[in-house]
Write a protein that holds these residues in place. Structure first.
Motif, PDB file in Angstrom:
ATOM      1  N   SER A 118      48.110  31.809  39.386  1.00 43.51           N
ATOM      2  CA  SER A 118      49.382  32.198  38.415  1.00 43.51           C
ATOM      3  C   SER A 118      49.570  33.469  38.238  1.00 43.51           C
ATOM      4  O   SER A 118      49.844  34.085  37.047  1.00 43.51           O
ATOM      5  N   VAL A 119      49.680  34.296  39.305  1.00 45.15           N
ATOM      6  CA  VAL A 119      50.343  35.714  39.278  1.00 45.15           C
ATOM      7  C   VAL A 119      51.849  35.759  38.958  1.00 45.15           C
ATOM      8  O   VAL A 119      52.473  34.915  39.808  1.00 45.15           O
ATOM      9  N   GLN A 120      52.264  36.409  38.078  1.00 44.07           N
ATOM     10  CA  GLN A 120      53.653  36.396  37.613  1.00 44.07           C
ATOM     11  C   GLN A 120      54.471  36.975  38.751  1.00 44.07           C
ATOM     12  O   GLN A 120      53.799  37.896  39.365  1.00 44.07           O
ATOM     13  N   PRO A 121      55.689  36.728  38.870  1.00 42.03           N
ATOM     14  CA  PRO A 121      56.562  37.285  39.805  1.00 42.03           C
ATOM     15  C   PRO A 121      56.681  38.870  39.707  1.00 42.03           C
ATOM     16  O   PRO A 121      56.726  39.329  38.653  1.00 42.03           O
ATOM     17  N   ARG A 122      56.851  39.700  40.684  1.00 47.31           N
ATOM     18  CA  ARG A 122      56.699  40.978  40.868  1.00 47.31           C
ATOM     19  C   ARG A 122      55.867  41.686  40.024  1.00 47.31           C
ATOM     20  O   ARG A 122      55.972  42.801  39.177  1.00 47.31           O
ATOM     21  N   SER A 123      54.617  41.194  39.831  1.00 49.11           N
ATOM     22  CA  SER A 123      53.359  41.967  39.025  1.00 49.11           C
ATOM     23  C   SER A 123      52.269  41.553  39.800  1.00 49.11           C
ATOM     24  O   SER A 123      52.107  40.990  40.708  1.00 49.11           O
ATOM     25  N   SER A 124      51.258  42.294  39.100  1.00 46.02           N
ATOM     26  CA  SER A 124      49.876  42.552  39.637  1.00 46.02           C
ATOM     27  C   SER A 124      48.944  41.740  38.845  1.00 46.02           C
ATOM     28  O   SER A 124      48.933  41.619  37.727  1.00 46.02           O
ATOM     29  N   LYS A 125      47.766  41.200  39.596  1.00 44.65           N
ATOM     30  CA  LYS A 125      46.606  40.719  38.698  1.00 44.65           C
ATOM     31  C   LYS A 125      45.388  40.988  39.456  1.00 44.65           C
ATOM     32  O   LYS A 125      45.310  41.071  40.487  1.00 44.65           O
ATOM     33  N   LYS A 126      44.397  41.233  38.577  1.00 51.96           N
ATOM     34  CA  LYS A 126      42.897  41.841  39.230  1.00 51.96           C
ATOM     35  C   LYS A 126      41.991  40.610  38.905  1.00 51.96           C
ATOM     36  O   LYS A 126      42.285  39.714  38.046  1.00 51.96           O
ATOM     37  N   ALA A 127      41.061  40.772  39.920  1.00 52.80           N
ATOM     38  CA  ALA A 127      39.873  39.914  39.906  1.00 52.80           C
ATOM     39  C   ALA A 127      38.668  40.623  40.599  1.00 52.80           C
ATOM     40  O   ALA A 127      39.003  41.568  40.877  1.00 52.80           O
ATOM     41  N   THR A 128      37.524  39.738  40.461  1.00 51.79           N
ATOM     42  CA  THR A 128      36.474  40.640  41.025  1.00 51.79           C
ATOM     43  C   THR A 128      35.834  39.708  41.821  1.00 51.79           C
ATOM     44  O   THR A 128      35.672  38.478  41.883  1.00 51.79           O
ATOM     45  N   ALA A 129      35.638  40.276  43.177  1.00 55.43           N
ATOM     46  CA  ALA A 129      34.627  39.380  43.987  1.00 55.43           C
ATOM     47  C   ALA A 129      33.265  39.946  43.911  1.00 55.43           C
ATOM     48  O   ALA A 129      33.072  40.965  43.841  1.00 55.43           O
ATOM     49  N   ARG A 130      32.373  38.647  44.125  1.00 58.45           N
ATOM     50  CA  ARG A 130      31.048  39.009  43.838  1.00 58.45           C
ATOM     51  C   ARG A 130      30.364  38.380  45.110  1.00 58.45           C
ATOM     52  O   ARG A 130      30.525  37.247  45.478  1.00 58.45           O
ATOM     53  N   SER A 131      29.357  39.096  45.779  1.00 65.27           N
ATOM     54  CA  SER A 131      28.424  38.439  46.726  1.00 65.27           C
ATOM     55  C   SER A 131      27.726  37.363  45.943  1.00 65.27           C
ATOM     56  O   SER A 131      27.455  37.531  44.885  1.00 65.27           O
ATOM     57  N   HIS A 132      27.284  36.439  46.879  1.00 61.60           N
ATOM     58  CA  HIS A 132      26.397  35.528  46.368  1.00 61.60           C
ATOM     59  C   HIS A 132      25.009  35.782  46.655  1.00 61.60           C
ATOM     60  O   HIS A 132      24.006  34.856  46.368  1.00 61.60           O
ATOM     61  N   ARG A 133      24.583  36.903  47.260  1.00 60.48           N
ATOM     62  CA  ARG A 133      23.315  37.456  47.400  1.00 60.48           C
ATOM     63  C   ARG A 133      23.178  38.828  46.994  1.00 60.48           C
ATOM     64  O   ARG A 133      24.359  39.596  47.031  1.00 60.48           O
ATOM     65  N   GLU A 134      21.976  39.285  46.945  1.00 59.94           N
ATOM     66  CA  GLU A 134      21.682  40.655  46.649  1.00 59.94           C
ATOM     67  C   GLU A 134      22.104  41.541  47.812  1.00 59.94           C
ATOM     68  O   GLU A 134      21.660  41.250  49.156  1.00 59.94           O
ATOM     69  N   LEU A 135      22.754  42.435  47.744  1.00 59.23           N
ATOM     70  CA  LEU A 135      23.041  43.561  48.700  1.00 59.23           C
ATOM     71  C   LEU A 135      22.693  44.884  48.226  1.00 59.23           C
ATOM     72  O   LEU A 135      22.596  45.133  47.003  1.00 59.23           O
ATOM     73  N   SER A 136      22.332  45.812  49.125  1.00 60.22           N
ATOM     74  CA  SER A 136      22.071  47.370  48.611  1.00 60.22           C
ATOM     75  C   SER A 136      22.844  48.317  49.800  1.00 60.22           C
ATOM     76  O   SER A 136      23.233  47.816  50.780  1.00 60.22           O
ATOM     77  N   GLY A 137      22.704  49.538  49.573  1.00 60.69           N
ATOM     78  CA  GLY A 137      23.221  50.537  50.475  1.00 60.69           C
ATOM     79  C   GLY A 137      24.905  50.774  50.233  1.00 60.69           C
ATOM     80  O   GLY A 137      25.320  50.331  49.204  1.00 60.69           O
ATOM     81  N   HIS A 138      25.241  51.447  51.035  1.00 61.54           N
ATOM     82  CA  HIS A 138      26.671  51.764  50.869  1.00 61.54           C
ATOM     83  C   HIS A 138      27.642  50.705  51.517  1.00 61.54           C
ATOM     84  O   HIS A 138      27.297  50.566  52.656  1.00 61.54           O
ATOM     85  N   LEU A 139      28.218  50.034  50.795  1.00 61.68           N
ATOM     86  CA  LEU A 139      29.011  48.923  51.025  1.00 61.68           C
ATOM     87  C   LEU A 139      30.485  49.095  51.020  1.00 61.68           C
ATOM     88  O   LEU A 139      31.016  49.877  50.131  1.00 61.68           O
TER      89      LEU A 139
END
Length: 149
Positions: A118-139
């Motif tokens: 439900s992103v409104q017309p002509r607007s932005s919405k934020k979310a967060t992507a999350r890995s499902h396992r532990e990661l490290s280093g420069h990603l």
């Protein structure tokens, strides 16, 4: 306030890849055969995420509408990346976004699919992507694909 759902796919394939990588030569296999099996597991995870996106009815390619921000590591060791979706249409839309987590050399380490509803017309919405396992280093987080529906 609308909620953003985060779904991850192919946990088994990616966990299997991690196990193969960590096993190294201890099981009698060569490093190249272990790397090959890990590579196939990652490819399978990517294919599964893309297949999930392809199942969306009446979806339109919207990769240009999505930006991924800098990756950080959460307290639990999982990589997180802010995702911004900009709906340039004249009507409300939802998005499914494939986010690829890559290391400094560009190697694919994990794949997550984020649903932003439900992103409104002509607007932005934020979310967060999350890995499902532990990661490290420069990603780096990269938008692999995005579907507007």
């Amino acid at each position: 306030m609308a909620r953003c759902r985060v779904r991850t796919f192919c946990a088994g394939g990616l966990v299997a890849a991690a196990v193969l990588i960590s096993a190294g030569c201890s099981n009698g296999g060569s490093p190249s055969s272990t790397a090959s099996r890990a590579s196939k597991a990652i490819a399978s995870a990517t294919a599964s995420a893309k297949a999930e996106l392809n199942e969306i009815k009446h979806g339109v390619n919207a990769k240009a509408d999505v930006k991924a921000g800098a990756v950080s590591i959460g307290q639990d060791g999982h990589a997180v990346a802010p995702i911004t979706v900009t709906n340039k249409q004249d009507h409300k839309a939802s998005y499914a976004v494939e986010v690829n987590f890559r290391d400094a050399d560009g190697n694919l380490l994990d794949v997550a699919v984020v649903t932003v509803s439900s992103v409104q017309p002509r607007s932005s919405k934020k979310a967060t992507a999350r890995s499902h396992r532990e990661l490290s280093g420069h990603l780096k987080a990269q938008v692999g694909a995005a579907v507007r529906y």
